[in-house]
Design a protein around this motif. Structure first.
Motif, PDB file in Angstrom:
ATOM      1  N   CYS A  35      62.436 -61.531  51.132  1.00 11.24           N
ATOM      2  CA  CYS A  35      63.815 -61.130  50.840  1.00 11.24           C
ATOM      3  C   CYS A  35      64.766 -62.124  51.498  1.00 11.24           C
ATOM      4  O   CYS A  35      64.333 -63.041  52.172  1.00 11.24           O
ATOM      5  CB  CYS A  35      64.084 -59.711  51.367  1.00 11.24           C
TER       6      CYS A  35
ATOM      7  N   VAL B 133      68.062 -56.035  57.716  1.00 13.64           N
ATOM      8  CA  VAL B 133      67.116 -55.287  56.878  1.00 13.64           C
ATOM      9  C   VAL B 133      67.707 -55.037  55.491  1.00 13.64           C
ATOM     10  O   VAL B 133      68.928 -55.076  55.305  1.00 13.64           O
ATOM     11  CB  VAL B 133      66.739 -53.921  57.511  1.00 13.64           C
ATOM     12  N   CYS B 134      66.797 -54.819  54.525  1.00 14.55           N
ATOM     13  CA  CYS B 134      67.224 -54.515  53.155  1.00 14.55           C
ATOM     14  C   CYS B 134      66.120 -53.674  52.514  1.00 14.55           C
ATOM     15  O   CYS B 134      65.068 -53.474  53.122  1.00 14.55           O
ATOM     16  CB  CYS B 134      67.454 -55.816  52.383  1.00 14.55           C
TER      17      CYS B 134
ATOM     18  N   CYS C  18      66.977 -61.497  53.870  1.00  8.76           N
ATOM     19  CA  CYS C  18      67.427 -61.131  55.220  1.00  8.76           C
ATOM     20  C   CYS C  18      67.170 -62.278  56.187  1.00  8.76           C
ATOM     21  O   CYS C  18      66.203 -63.024  56.039  1.00  8.76           O
ATOM     22  CB  CYS C  18      66.667 -59.902  55.714  1.00  8.76           C
TER      23      CYS C  18
ATOM     24  N   CYS D 230      62.477 -55.415  52.796  1.00  8.07           N
ATOM     25  CA  CYS D 230      61.712 -55.453  54.054  1.00  8.07           C
ATOM     26  C   CYS D 230      61.577 -54.070  54.683  1.00  8.07           C
ATOM     27  O   CYS D 230      60.795 -53.883  55.606  1.00  8.07           O
ATOM     28  CB  CYS D 230      62.254 -56.493  55.017  1.00  8.07           C
TER      29      CYS D 230
ATOM     30  N   LYS E 208      63.680 -64.234  55.586  1.00  7.01           N
ATOM     31  CA  LYS E 208      62.369 -63.591  55.683  1.00  7.01           C
ATOM     32  C   LYS E 208      61.445 -63.996  54.534  1.00  7.01           C
ATOM     33  O   LYS E 208      61.829 -64.749  53.643  1.00  7.01           O
ATOM     34  CB  LYS E 208      62.556 -62.072  55.708  1.00  7.01           C
TER      35      LYS E 208
HETATM   36 ZN    ZN Z   1      65.153 -57.756  53.860  1.00  6.36          ZN
END
Ligand code: ZN
Ligand code: ADP
Ligand code: MG
Length: 474
Positions: free
Chosen positions: A23, A37-38, A25, A41, A20
């Motif tokens: 990040c 996801v993290c 991900c 994001c 992304k």
């Molecule tokens: Zn992320």
């Protein structure tokens, strides 16, 4: 009074990166909801974005492919608004200092070439996706933070068809450049359509009406086919159009108003404090320049020019890049490039599909096609036999001359042998023979067909025709 339409498009394209925008991900379509996801994001407090450099590279590359200037100072800004699919409550984008500015796209339209100027291509991030169920709604954040590029056109488009062709050309360029897969089904390309009308000849633009979030090119065309006459009707009746945003409903085929200028968002743009402005170096830009590819239109024009191909053949080689590259490998040495194109498009392509194999799996050498063409051009085999030889070459990988020799497929141009076959044909079909003598010239084709049949396709057809004619007339 006559009216004309003015159209400008803002096209959003997901970039082909592994991860992304801010990040690590995965940038991946179709994963189970909320698995890529993290905290970054998801927009949790206290996190910091780190720019994805490949996304910056792909944006600069797009700039070069679209004849834009890649700027030496780009920065990121926060565009503030609230929506459930965007938990940070701001989208990071490039507002006043985008990565690229001022280019153009040339494309085929109405039998000629059209040019649309590009205002800018800038980098931003995608948002999540809302889902509405019977009794509740959900948000999937897998798409949140995926690198998104926005390509803004000048208001140079004048019709629904022109907008449609521009979008297709743009998509082809981005796919060629490896910038985006542009998979429409996966929502990788979305478009805001801006359209106004004005009396023909007036230079001042009419009130801009924006149709938001279109996800298909045919949808864009249909929406414009509805919206332009609607606007013209309003002004013709003495009404006044005001700047506003509308939504296209694909099932009813109409656009409806969402909000007017008075209720427009105030995005309160501000420079993103967590990201440094981006100032590409000469070396960095040079590396991007190395990644510039030949554009689809240029490829098509080159194939037509260098190999004297008709437009349709050239177009096939633009759509099917590996096939075109394979053809080029042969065509450079071909005496007759058009014949080579015919073999590649009509025979090879069909066989590949039928046998479900790809070009690298081919058993025969590309030069085999040239050899086959030579065998036909020199009269050694007929075009019909050539089909058989091609099929054999495709399955076994053997060279055409060997196949002809081994299977005894060489064309019979031996006059005595053909004379004999002609006598047999005339004897076997007295009716057509009499018809020909009575002046029905078409009857000769039937007799010629008989000779070809008796020879199992090996007789030289031209010679057979000459001999038959001589025999029947004499
Ligand atoms: Zn992320
Ligand atoms: P905004 O700031 O609202 O996004 P822009 O001026 O940046 O508006 O333009 C957005 C898009 O709308 C561009 O593609 C531009 O070419 C197009 N556009 C601008 N004014 C008009 C107009 N009067 N009619 C049609 N398209 C327009
Ligand atoms: Mg806009």
């Amino acid at each position: 009074m006559d009216y004309e339409a003015v159209i400008g498009l803002e096209t959003h394209v997901q970039l082909k990166t592994k991860s992304k925008m801010w990040c690590g991900c995965a940038n991946e379509f179709g994963a189970p909801p909320n698995t890529n996801v993290c905290p970054v994001c998801l927009g949790l407090p206290g996190v910091l974005p780190v720019a994805n450099e490949e996304a910056l590279r792909l944006t600069a590359l797009t700039g070069l492919l679209l004849n834009c200037t890649v700027t030496r100072y780009a920065k990121f800004d926060r565009k503030n608004y609230f929506y459930p699919d965007m938990p940070k409550n701001y989208q990071i984008t490039q507002y006043d200092k985008p990565s690229t500015i001022s280019g153009w796209v040339d494309f085929e339209f109405n039998g000629g070439l059209a040019r649309v100027r590009i205002t800018r291509a800038h980098l931003e991030e995608d948002v999540g996706k809302n889902f509405h169920f019977d009794r509740n709604s959900g948000v999937d954040f897998n798409r949140a933070g995926v690198p998104l590029m926005e390509i803004v056109s000048e208001p140079d488009l004048t019709s629904p068809d022109m907008a449609y062709e521009y979008l297709n050309a743009l998509k082809d360029i981005l796919v060629y450049g490896g910038v985006s897969a542009c998979d429409m089904e996966k929502g990788m390309v979305r478009c805001d359509v801006n359209v106004s009308v004005r009396p023909k000849g007036q230079t001042e633009l009419g009130a801009k009406i924006e149709i938001k979030n279109m996800n298909s090119f045919s949808g864009v065309r249909k929406a414009l086919e509805y919206e332009i006459p609607r606007q013209i009707e309003v002004v013709k009746k003495g009404g006044k159009l005001i700047q506003s945003t509308r939504r296209w409903d694909d099932t009813t085929g109409i656009t409806e108003e969402m909000r007017t200028k008075e209720h427009a968002h105030d995005y309160r743009y501000l420079p993103e404090p967590d990201l440094m402005p981006f100032q590409p170096t000469d070396t960095w830009l040079e590396e991007i320049r190395q990644r510039v590819v030949e554009l689809p239109l240029a490829r098509k024009q080159r194939f037509m020019r260098d190999y004297q191909l008709p437009m349709s053949d050239a177009q096939t080689f633009v759509w099917d890049v590996p096939l075109g590259t394979y053809f080029e490998g042969i065509a450079r040495q071909a005496k007759n490039p058009k014949a080579a194109a015919n073999w590649v498009i009509n025979n090879l392509r069909a066989k590949l599909a039928e046998a479900q194999v790809t070009l690298p799996d081919l058993k025969f050498k590309p030069a085999g096609i040239l050899e086959l063409i030579d065998l036909v051009d020199s009269g050694k085999i007929s075009t019909r036999i050539a089909q058989e030889v091609f099929a054999e070459m495709f399955t076994t990988g053997e060279a055409p001359a060997r196949i002809v020799e081994k299977k005894g497929l060489a064309q019979v141009s031996d006059t005595a042998a053909i004379e004999k076959l002609c006598d047999e044909a005339i004897a076997a079909s007295p009716g057509p023979a009499a018809d020909f003598k009575a002046g029905k010239t078409a009857a000769l084709n039937f007799l010629k067909g008989q000779v070809m049949k008796f020879s199992k396709g090996k007789a030289n057809p031209a010679l057979a025709g000459e001999i038959l004619e001589r025999k029947l007339k004499g």
